[in-house]
Design an enzyme around this catalytic site. Structure first.
Site, PDB file in Angstrom:
ATOM      1  N   ASP A 234     -10.339   3.150   3.991  1.00 56.26           N
ATOM      2  CA  ASP A 234     -10.797   1.774   3.807  1.00 56.26           C
ATOM      3  C   ASP A 234     -12.311   1.675   3.631  1.00 56.26           C
ATOM      4  O   ASP A 234     -12.830   0.614   3.278  1.00 56.26           O
ATOM      5  CB  ASP A 234     -10.399   0.961   5.051  1.00 56.26           C
ATOM      6  CG  ASP A 234      -9.395  -0.117   4.726  1.00 56.26           C
ATOM      7  OD1 ASP A 234      -9.185  -0.391   3.541  1.00 56.26           O
ATOM      8  OD2 ASP A 234      -8.841  -0.694   5.682  1.00 56.26           O
TER       9      ASP A 234
ATOM     10  N   GLN B 269      -4.296  -1.069   9.506  1.00 58.64           N
ATOM     11  CA  GLN B 269      -4.279  -2.426   8.961  1.00 58.64           C
ATOM     12  C   GLN B 269      -4.931  -3.400   9.939  1.00 58.64           C
ATOM     13  O   GLN B 269      -4.526  -3.495  11.096  1.00 58.64           O
ATOM     14  CB  GLN B 269      -2.831  -2.852   8.651  1.00 58.64           C
ATOM     15  CG  GLN B 269      -2.717  -4.203   7.969  1.00 58.64           C
ATOM     16  CD  GLN B 269      -3.354  -4.225   6.578  1.00 58.64           C
ATOM     17  OE1 GLN B 269      -3.241  -3.271   5.816  1.00 58.64           O
ATOM     18  NE2 GLN B 269      -4.052  -5.298   6.250  1.00 58.64           N
TER      19      GLN B 269
ATOM     20  N   LYS C  16       0.843  -1.211   0.000  1.00 58.30           N
ATOM     21  CA  LYS C  16       0.000   0.000   0.000  1.00 58.30           C
ATOM     22  C   LYS C  16       0.871   1.251   0.000  1.00 58.30           C
ATOM     23  O   LYS C  16       0.609   2.206  -0.736  1.00 58.30           O
ATOM     24  CB  LYS C  16      -0.953  -0.020   1.202  1.00 58.30           C
ATOM     25  CG  LYS C  16      -2.049  -1.072   1.046  1.00 58.30           C
ATOM     26  CD  LYS C  16      -2.828  -1.366   2.318  1.00 58.30           C
ATOM     27  CE  LYS C  16      -3.816  -2.502   2.074  1.00 58.30           C
ATOM     28  NZ  LYS C  16      -4.549  -2.930   3.266  1.00 58.30           N
TER      29      LYS C  16
END
Ligand code: NAP
Length: 282
Positions: free
Chosen positions: A117, A94, A50
Site C-alpha cells: 500500500d 485493509q 483486490k
C-alpha cells in the site's frame, strides 16, 4: 473528456501480468497477502476486488480474515509471519481496522519492502526525500491517469482538497516531485473560501469524503477535475465532485465509479510485482 480510470487500470494490469509472467519464467512466483479484520461491508468489497485482480494478473493471493475482536498481538504475530514468508512479496492490511486496534503499530511492523500500500512511514519518508520506494496506491493512480491522457502537470497549479496521509499529502508530494514539477496547494476543512482556492487551480484533486462538495463555483473553465471520493449514499456511489454541475466546465474529469477507484487496485498489483522484482534483483 471523461478520464476512464477503468481503461487505464487495464493497461496497468496488462503490464503487471507481463512482469509476473516474466518472473515465473525465471522460477519466481509473486504473492500478495491480504489481511481483513472485522465485518465492515465496504472493506470486504475492496478486499474481494483486490484478491480477484491479483489472481487475474497471475499473482498468488493469500487471504487472512479475522474477527473484529482479534487481539492486537495476534494481528502483530500474523504480520511478522508474513514478513518472514518468502512466498509473500506484498502485504495489504485493509484499513480502517476495527476500533481498539492500533493500525499505526501494525503498519510500522510491516517489512517496508513488502508494504504494497506504500503507507509505511519508511516508504512515506522516501517519498518526502524524492527517492525510489513503494508509493501510496491512490495518489500514484491519479498520476498514472493524468500521464495516460497526456495531461502534463509541470508548472500547473494543482489544488488538492484533503490532507490525509492516504491520499492528500502524498498526492501533493507526487505532484511536486522533480519530473512532475507542479505547484501544489493542500486545502482542508479549515481552508478559508475553498471555492476561491479551487478556482485558481488548473487541476483539482478532491479527496474529501463529502458527497458533491466540489461544484460549479469551485471549477474554472477548462480545469481538470480528479474525483477521488467514494461516498455511499441513498443514490448509490457518489464522488466528492458534483459531476453533473461540473462536467461541462471541466476540460477533463474522472467519473465515480470508474475513475480513480480501479486505479487504486491496479497500483496495488503494480507495487506487489515491483516488490517481487526488487527482491529477485530484476
Ligand atoms: P479522510 O482521512 O477523512 O480525509 C478527508 C480530508 O478532507 C481531511 O483532510 C479533511 O480536513 C478534509 N475535509 C473534510 N471536509 C472538508 C470540507 N468541507 N472542506 C474541505 N476539506 C474537507 O479521507 P481520505 O481517506 O483521504 O478519503 C477521502 C475520500 O476518498 C473518501 O471519500 C474516501 O472514500 C475516498 N477514497 C477513495 C479511494 C479510491 O480508491 N478512489 C481511496 C482512498 C480514499 P481536516 O484534515 O481538516 O479534517
Amino acid at each position: 473528456m471523461i478520464l476512464d480510470g477503468k481503461a487505464v487500470a487495464e493497461t496497468v494490469k496488462a503490464d503487471v501480468t507481463a512482469r509476473v509472467a516474466a518472473l515465473k519464467e525465471r522460477g519466481i512466483s509473486v504473492g500478495l497477502a491480504t489481511v481483513l479484520v472485522g465485518a465492515d461491508p465496504a472493506s470486504h468489497v475492496y478486499v474481494r476486488s483486490k484478491r480477484r485482480t491479483a489472481e487475474a494478473t497471475g499473482i498468488n493471493s493469500y487471504h487472512h480474515e479475522l474477527p473484529a475482536d482479534t487481539p492486537q498481538v495476534e494481528i502483530e504475530a500474523l504480520i511478522e509471519q508474513l514478513n518472514a514468508d518468502p512466498a509473500v512479496d506484498g502485504i495489504l492490511v485493509q484499513l480502517p481496522l476495527p476500533k481498539g486496534l492500533d493500525s499505526d503499530r501494525i503498519t510500522e511492523l510491516m517489512d517496508p519492502s513488502k508494504d504494497a500500500d506504500g503507507l509505511h512511514p519508511f516508504n512515506l519518508g522516501l517519498l518526502v526525500l524524492g527517492r525510489d520506494g513503494l508509493t501510496p496506491c491512490t495518489p500514484t493512480g491519479v498520476m498514472r491517469i493524468l500521464e495516460h491522457y497526456g495531461i502534463d502537470v509541470s508548472g500547473k497549479n494543482v489544488v488538492i482538497v484533503g490532507r490525509s496521509f492516504l491520499v492528500g499529502r502524498p498526492q501533493a508530494l507526487l505532484m511536486t516531485q522533480r519530473g512532475a514539477d507542479a505547484t501544489a496547494t493542500i486545502a482542508h476543512s479549515r481552508t478559508r473560501d475553498l471555492a476561491a482556492v479551487c478556482r485558481a487551480a488548473d487541476i483539482i484533486v478532491a479527496a474529501v469524503g463529502v458527497p458533491k462538495l466540489i461544484g460549479a463555483d469551485h471549477v474554472s473553465p477548462g480545469a481538470v477535475v480528479i474525483d477521488v471520493g467514494i461516498n455511499r449514499t441513498d443514490d448509490g456511489l457518489v464522488g466528492d465532485v458534483d459531476f453533473e454541475a461540473v462536467k461541462d466546465l471541466a476540460s477533463a474529469i474522472t467519473p465515480v465509479p470508474g475513475g480513480v477507484g480501479p486505479m487504486t487496485v491496479a497500483m496495488l498489483m503494480h507495487n506487489t510485482v515491483s516488490a517481487a522484482e526488487k527482491r529477485a534483483g530484476v
